[in-house]
Design a protein around this motif. Structure first.
Motif, PDB file in Angstrom:
ATOM      1  N   LEU A  75      -9.937  -6.608  -2.735  1.00 14.53           N
ATOM      2  CA  LEU A  75      -8.672  -5.941  -3.031  1.00 14.53           C
ATOM      3  C   LEU A  75      -8.573  -5.485  -4.483  1.00 14.53           C
ATOM      4  O   LEU A  75      -7.495  -5.129  -4.952  1.00 14.53           O
ATOM      5  CB  LEU A  75      -7.509  -6.876  -2.686  1.00 14.53           C
ATOM      6  CG  LEU A  75      -7.343  -7.136  -1.180  1.00 14.53           C
ATOM      7  CD1 LEU A  75      -6.462  -8.354  -0.931  1.00 14.53           C
ATOM      8  CD2 LEU A  75      -6.760  -5.912  -0.485  1.00 14.53           C
ATOM      9  N   CYS A 256       8.073  -8.971   4.711  1.00 12.56           N
ATOM     10  CA  CYS A 256       6.843  -9.262   5.467  1.00 12.56           C
ATOM     11  C   CYS A 256       7.176  -9.610   6.916  1.00 12.56           C
ATOM     12  O   CYS A 256       6.521  -9.126   7.851  1.00 12.56           O
ATOM     13  CB  CYS A 256       6.092 -10.430   4.844  1.00 12.56           C
ATOM     14  SG  CYS A 256       5.498 -10.101   3.185  1.00 12.56           S
ATOM     15  N   TYR A 339      -0.452  -8.869   5.593  1.00 16.43           N
ATOM     16  CA  TYR A 339      -1.095  -7.781   4.856  1.00 16.43           C
ATOM     17  C   TYR A 339      -1.354  -6.569   5.754  1.00 16.43           C
ATOM     18  O   TYR A 339      -0.907  -5.459   5.430  1.00 16.43           O
ATOM     19  CB  TYR A 339      -2.352  -8.288   4.134  1.00 16.43           C
ATOM     20  CG  TYR A 339      -2.917  -7.253   3.208  1.00 16.43           C
ATOM     21  CD1 TYR A 339      -2.257  -6.915   2.025  1.00 16.43           C
ATOM     22  CD2 TYR A 339      -4.087  -6.586   3.519  1.00 16.43           C
ATOM     23  CE1 TYR A 339      -2.744  -5.939   1.183  1.00 16.43           C
ATOM     24  CE2 TYR A 339      -4.584  -5.592   2.678  1.00 16.43           C
ATOM     25  CZ  TYR A 339      -3.907  -5.276   1.504  1.00 16.43           C
ATOM     26  OH  TYR A 339      -4.397  -4.295   0.687  1.00 16.43           O
ATOM     27  N   GLU A 343       0.466  -2.838   5.507  1.00 16.77           N
ATOM     28  CA  GLU A 343      -0.337  -1.617   5.336  1.00 16.77           C
ATOM     29  C   GLU A 343       0.117  -0.514   6.273  1.00 16.77           C
ATOM     30  O   GLU A 343      -0.088   0.658   5.999  1.00 16.77           O
ATOM     31  CB  GLU A 343      -1.815  -1.927   5.581  1.00 16.77           C
ATOM     32  CG  GLU A 343      -2.503  -2.533   4.379  1.00 16.77           C
ATOM     33  CD  GLU A 343      -4.006  -2.579   4.584  1.00 16.77           C
ATOM     34  OE1 GLU A 343      -4.436  -3.123   5.620  1.00 16.77           O
ATOM     35  OE2 GLU A 343      -4.741  -2.082   3.720  1.00 16.77           O
ATOM     36  N   THR A 348      -0.454   0.300   0.080  1.00 18.14           N
ATOM     37  CA  THR A 348      -0.085  -1.057  -0.319  1.00 18.14           C
ATOM     38  C   THR A 348      -0.947  -1.514  -1.484  1.00 18.14           C
ATOM     39  O   THR A 348      -2.154  -1.719  -1.339  1.00 18.14           O
ATOM     40  CB  THR A 348      -0.265  -2.021   0.869  1.00 18.14           C
ATOM     41  OG1 THR A 348       0.479  -1.519   1.966  1.00 18.14           O
ATOM     42  CG2 THR A 348       0.234  -3.415   0.537  1.00 18.14           C
ATOM     43  N   THR A 350      -1.858  -4.425  -3.966  1.00 14.35           N
ATOM     44  CA  THR A 350      -1.710  -5.879  -3.886  1.00 14.35           C
ATOM     45  C   THR A 350      -1.841  -6.528  -5.254  1.00 14.35           C
ATOM     46  O   THR A 350      -2.864  -6.367  -5.917  1.00 14.35           O
ATOM     47  CB  THR A 350      -2.808  -6.467  -2.979  1.00 14.35           C
ATOM     48  OG1 THR A 350      -2.769  -5.777  -1.730  1.00 14.35           O
ATOM     49  CG2 THR A 350      -2.601  -7.944  -2.746  1.00 14.35           C
ATOM     50  N   GLU A 351      -0.846  -7.266  -5.651  1.00 12.92           N
ATOM     51  CA  GLU A 351      -0.925  -8.045  -6.883  1.00 12.92           C
ATOM     52  C   GLU A 351      -1.529  -9.421  -6.584  1.00 12.92           C
ATOM     53  O   GLU A 351      -1.615  -9.833  -5.411  1.00 12.92           O
ATOM     54  CB  GLU A 351       0.466  -8.220  -7.501  1.00 12.92           C
ATOM     55  CG  GLU A 351       0.731  -7.324  -8.697  1.00 12.92           C
ATOM     56  CD  GLU A 351      -0.208  -7.601  -9.862  1.00 12.92           C
ATOM     57  OE1 GLU A 351      -1.032  -8.512  -9.780  1.00 12.92           O
ATOM     58  OE2 GLU A 351      -0.127  -6.854 -10.842  1.00 12.92           O
ATOM     59  N   ASP A 352      -1.924 -10.129  -7.642  1.00 17.54           N
ATOM     60  CA  ASP A 352      -2.629 -11.412  -7.457  1.00 17.54           C
ATOM     61  C   ASP A 352      -2.422 -12.308  -8.668  1.00 17.54           C
ATOM     62  O   ASP A 352      -3.304 -13.059  -9.051  1.00 17.54           O
ATOM     63  CB  ASP A 352      -4.124 -11.094  -7.243  1.00 17.54           C
ATOM     64  CG  ASP A 352      -4.988 -12.328  -7.132  1.00 17.54           C
ATOM     65  OD1 ASP A 352      -4.552 -13.285  -6.476  1.00 17.54           O
ATOM     66  OD2 ASP A 352      -6.095 -12.325  -7.719  1.00 17.54           O
ATOM     67  N   ASN A 380       6.865  -9.956  -0.759  1.00 17.70           N
ATOM     68  CA  ASN A 380       6.239 -11.125  -1.378  1.00 17.70           C
ATOM     69  C   ASN A 380       5.580 -12.017  -0.350  1.00 17.70           C
ATOM     70  O   ASN A 380       6.241 -12.517   0.569  1.00 17.70           O
ATOM     71  CB  ASN A 380       7.284 -11.947  -2.141  1.00 17.70           C
ATOM     72  CG  ASN A 380       7.470 -11.451  -3.561  1.00 17.70           C
ATOM     73  OD1 ASN A 380       6.543 -11.508  -4.366  1.00 17.70           O
ATOM     74  ND2 ASN A 380       8.664 -10.941  -3.853  1.00 17.70           N
ATOM     75  N   HIS A 390       1.400 -12.967  -4.491  1.00 16.52           N
ATOM     76  CA  HIS A 390       0.864 -11.679  -4.051  1.00 16.52           C
ATOM     77  C   HIS A 390       1.987 -10.698  -3.757  1.00 16.52           C
ATOM     78  O   HIS A 390       2.206 -10.321  -2.605  1.00 16.52           O
ATOM     79  CB  HIS A 390       0.012 -11.854  -2.784  1.00 16.52           C
ATOM     80  CG  HIS A 390      -1.258 -12.599  -2.982  1.00 16.52           C
ATOM     81  ND1 HIS A 390      -2.130 -12.338  -4.011  1.00 16.52           N
ATOM     82  CD2 HIS A 390      -1.831 -13.591  -2.275  1.00 16.52           C
ATOM     83  CE1 HIS A 390      -3.182 -13.138  -3.922  1.00 16.52           C
ATOM     84  NE2 HIS A 390      -3.026 -13.916  -2.882  1.00 16.52           N
ATOM     85  N   LEU A 392       3.378  -7.303  -2.982  1.00 16.86           N
ATOM     86  CA  LEU A 392       2.719  -6.141  -2.380  1.00 16.86           C
ATOM     87  C   LEU A 392       3.609  -4.935  -2.599  1.00 16.86           C
ATOM     88  O   LEU A 392       4.753  -4.910  -2.117  1.00 16.86           O
ATOM     89  CB  LEU A 392       2.503  -6.395  -0.887  1.00 16.86           C
ATOM     90  CG  LEU A 392       1.597  -7.590  -0.577  1.00 16.86           C
ATOM     91  CD1 LEU A 392       1.827  -8.101   0.841  1.00 16.86           C
ATOM     92  CD2 LEU A 392       0.146  -7.224  -0.765  1.00 16.86           C
ATOM     93  N   HIS A 428      -8.439 -12.722  -6.372  1.00 18.63           N
ATOM     94  CA  HIS A 428      -9.006 -11.470  -5.871  1.00 18.63           C
ATOM     95  C   HIS A 428     -10.104 -10.900  -6.763  1.00 18.63           C
ATOM     96  O   HIS A 428     -10.891 -10.069  -6.320  1.00 18.63           O
ATOM     97  CB  HIS A 428      -7.918 -10.402  -5.687  1.00 18.63           C
ATOM     98  CG  HIS A 428      -6.961 -10.721  -4.587  1.00 18.63           C
ATOM     99  ND1 HIS A 428      -5.818 -10.010  -4.361  1.00 18.63           N
ATOM    100  CD2 HIS A 428      -6.987 -11.690  -3.630  1.00 18.63           C
ATOM    101  CE1 HIS A 428      -5.159 -10.533  -3.319  1.00 18.63           C
ATOM    102  NE2 HIS A 428      -5.851 -11.544  -2.878  1.00 18.63           N
TER     103      HIS A 428
END
Lengths: 471, 471
Positions: A75, A256, A339, A343, A348, A350-352, A380, A390, A392, A428
């Motif tokens: 990702l 989500c 996820y 999408e 999308t 994606t943070e990490d 989230n 994460h 998104l 990631h």
């Protein structure tokens, strides 16, 4: 035809070398959103370590970049191709070589899928813990390259904690073994730990020896419904303060849940509404916390009860040990589906980020502010128990202004995480997307130390150049 | 006066620089037997990271070797001085900077004694697991340098598994921080893991951030009395085969028990005789296995019962869960006292091989043969559960022929360990004594990779030169 393709044709079986442009295109990038990628000169799908070595030797001779790749589920853009490079896909090296119950280890080729190793270990009463959400598709080789985490890391650690030994093709084209099969060993530098997480920049991993654990005890699930994400964050901090050590502690927010419901019609929002009883209205969206405990017997019972109490004190509208394993499974399935479900809604990003546990509530609050400021939908999900968030960022495909707003929000989330002592990537990897973040997080001297190691082990700079940090 | 001493006098407070030759001599070596050492030009005992940096800068300018040192309890010669070097003793940097229960971490200076950290963590219901037998004296800095193990590693891992972040003075004289405070993080290469176990050859550690765990559950002890060491080894393999995960599994042989009894009069041999009932006669010496289980409740009970069964099946004359915590403590105390007790008998050369668990019985048998062949008294203590054996070769001081026989036996034990897939050092480090062993265990290419890293991070080669591998 490029000289490197000619050279590879000379040393590889015909079915290992891919030159069809459509097939090559399918290997050009991983799942990172908006990360640049080029067109490889060739893709190779070796079946032996010696073939990998031949590829590296050819690339050394022709001064061509080598980009190793597992299943391409990354990702951060770490597996993205460069123009004219050779992509080495390890997918055909997918054999489980050995599972040894006495020594509690497994030897696998890099293309073995994470879930396949877990299943094979399970047949012998053993367990391979690292479980990234990509476990049904991602490979152990890719997991090693990124030092992948997952749900149970909060108690059982990440990929690096399990890698005992590696076979590697080095930057000078040698095929070497590093590490050990014994439970302990301190002979020389930790080359294994150095290779793990180096994102294909120091060598190509061709075989992996991992530690296994005994299969774990059955689990108790605690579910908490919170009227907003920040109160769920308070519960995460509360669990840490109380010294509870959950097997997993996952956060899934209402965005989500809705996305999964829209896709799979699992009735998640109805379950939420029932438990929240209107309390989440006007509070920016509800969240569910999923805790799992695997301590056996009375200790597990006690820890689950303590977790319910912590959730309640933190403001849960409803918190309970799940009486129905089916309900618990539904929520964990939703977490795993989040996820791909998101999408479907758009592009999308994606943070990490990973922050200290005490900073989880504040960080979730900051993410809400950043979403509002940049007019960006942010969902989230989080390995909340270890502070690995994460967020998104979802945008309409083709909406350039929205993309720019999302990218600005992404950068601001990184700033916020660093400001509270966090890191820009929990699991990631840096790849391409977090290269500016690495430069923010680390000093020039520390980056120079890594550049010196890179030059020492890959003197011609052929392995995955331009990733992680600039040369 | 050497120029380096003059230079150090200019940058350090008077009480930090030691020039008294008698005091200097006391810092010239660690506890390794028969490892060469030279006479330092100076010893420094800095109290701050900045003073350490000043020392390194002065040594860089004057091209003088730097040998860092914790408590000097090492057993491989890793802290031994070179002629004209500067020994940096971190003993005065012994402050526990922070213990954070929510984040489950501690920040300590390198001179903090291992047991002191464990005690301080314990006051907050937390636990620092790595517990080398030297824990009452050895320091966290030295533990990091050698990646020290200990008794509970068999279940809870070694020092590297607990180090989150380090402050280090580098080979270019910079003071840097590497690692993180978060539970997870994958930004860049694992410089922390690389520094841990590098035996002072890559930098000087000036601060350490370690993970802590929740204080563990109470323990059940299982004691087994075996008529010979090989049957005790069979029990070790049996425990591994059965998938039991003990908190500790230690072997102590009759030579050790007698040495401790002769010193402390603990009645160990009487306890042994009672349980062995004459069955060990003519079998080369009895052995005791000490197992500890920390699974809570019914699971712990069950595991302890299974361990008793395994001990019995393997040939124990007597095996039982210890009904008396006092008896159990007596044996663990004997295990901890074994090394100093044996040192009273003569010069003691300590082995540290680690072999696969299935090879433990065979390896113990080979050690008996090697002792007989070289007419050398070999006592056995072992972190048996992870295959880490510490045969102790004891000779009359001043008897050169005996020393040569012991050194030949030492080399042959290494050969035997490597032949069954073992490693030459499980937890003590390479230092000087295992340099030939490292060259046997690793290929030239792998050693060259480490040399390249050494040059990359310590370009002038000032940190502990001549240790681990030759330049």
């Amino acid at each position: 035809m490029p000289a490197i393709v000619e050279a590879l044709r000379g040393v590889l079986p015909a079915d290992v070398l891919v030159t069809d442009t459509d097939v090559i295109a399918s290997y050009a990038h991983d799942e990172a959103e908006w990360a640049p990628f080029g067109t490889p000169a060739a893709v190779v799908r070796p079946t032996t370590s010696e073939q990998v070595q031949q590829v590296v030797l050819a690339c050394l001779e022709h001064d061509v970049a080598v980009v190793p790749r597992g299943a391409g589920t990354g990702l951060s853009g770490g597996a993205n191709a460069l123009d004219g490079c050779v992509v080495v896909s390890l997918e055909k090296m997918n054999r489980i070589v050995e599972i040894n119950a006495t020594e509690r280890l497994a030897v696998v080729q890099p293309g073995v899928v994470n879930d396949h190793l877990r299943a094979a270990a399970g047949e012998q009463g053993l367990w391979y813990p690292p479980d990234p959400a990509s476990a049904p598709w991602s490979t152990i080789g890719g997991n090693c390259a990124t030092n992948a985490g997952g749900l149970c890391c909060v108690k059982y650690g990440v990929t690096r904690d399990y890698v005992l030994a590696l076979e590697v093709v080095t930057g000078t084209g040698e095929l070497v073994r590093v590490g050990r099969r014994t439970a302990k060993g301190v002979v020389g530098y930790d080359l294994v730990g150095l290779m793990v997480g180096s994102e294909g920049t120091l060598g190509i991993i061709t075989e992996i020896t991992v530690k296994l654990r005994a299969a774990r005890a059955p689990e108790t699930t605690v579910v908490g419904f919170f009227p907003d994400v920040v109160s769920a964050g308070n519960a995460v901090q509360g669990v840490a303060d109380a010294g509870i050590a959950p097997f997993a502690l996952e956060l899934v927010d209402q965005v989500c849940l809705k996305a999964v419901d829209d896709w799979k019609n699992m009735g998640l929002l109805d379950m939420c509404s029932e438990h929240l009883d209107g309390k989440s209205e006007g509070r920016g969206g509800a969240a569910v916390l999923l805790g799992r405990i695997d301590d056996p017997g009375a200790v597990g019972e006690q820890e689950a009860t303590r977790m319910v109490d912590v959730f309640t004190s933190a403001g849960a509208s409803f918190a309970a040990r799940s009486t129905s394993e089916e309900e618990a499974e539904t929520f964990f399935a939703a977490r795993r589906l989040a996820y791909p479900a998101l999408e479907r809604l758009g592009d999308t990003l994606t943070e990490d980020v990973c922050v200290p546990k005490a900073e989880v509530p504040g960080m979730l609050s900051r993410i809400e502010e950043i979403a509002a400021k940049h007019d960006t939908v942010i969902a989230n999900i989080a390995h909340a128990g270890d502070g690995n968030l994460h967020p998104l960022l979802i945008t309409e495909p083709g909406d350039d202004a929205a993309r720019e707003r999302a990218q600005a929000a992404f950068a601001e989330i990184i700033d916020a995480a660093l400001a509270v002592g966090g890191t820009v990537t929990g699991e990631h990897g840096v790849g391409l997307l977090k290269m500016p973040g690495l430069e923010q997080e680390q000093t020039g001297v520390v980056i120079d130390m890594q550049r010196a190691i890179k030059r020492a082990l890959d003197p011609k700079g052929i392995f995955n150049p331009g990733k992680v940090f600039s040369a």
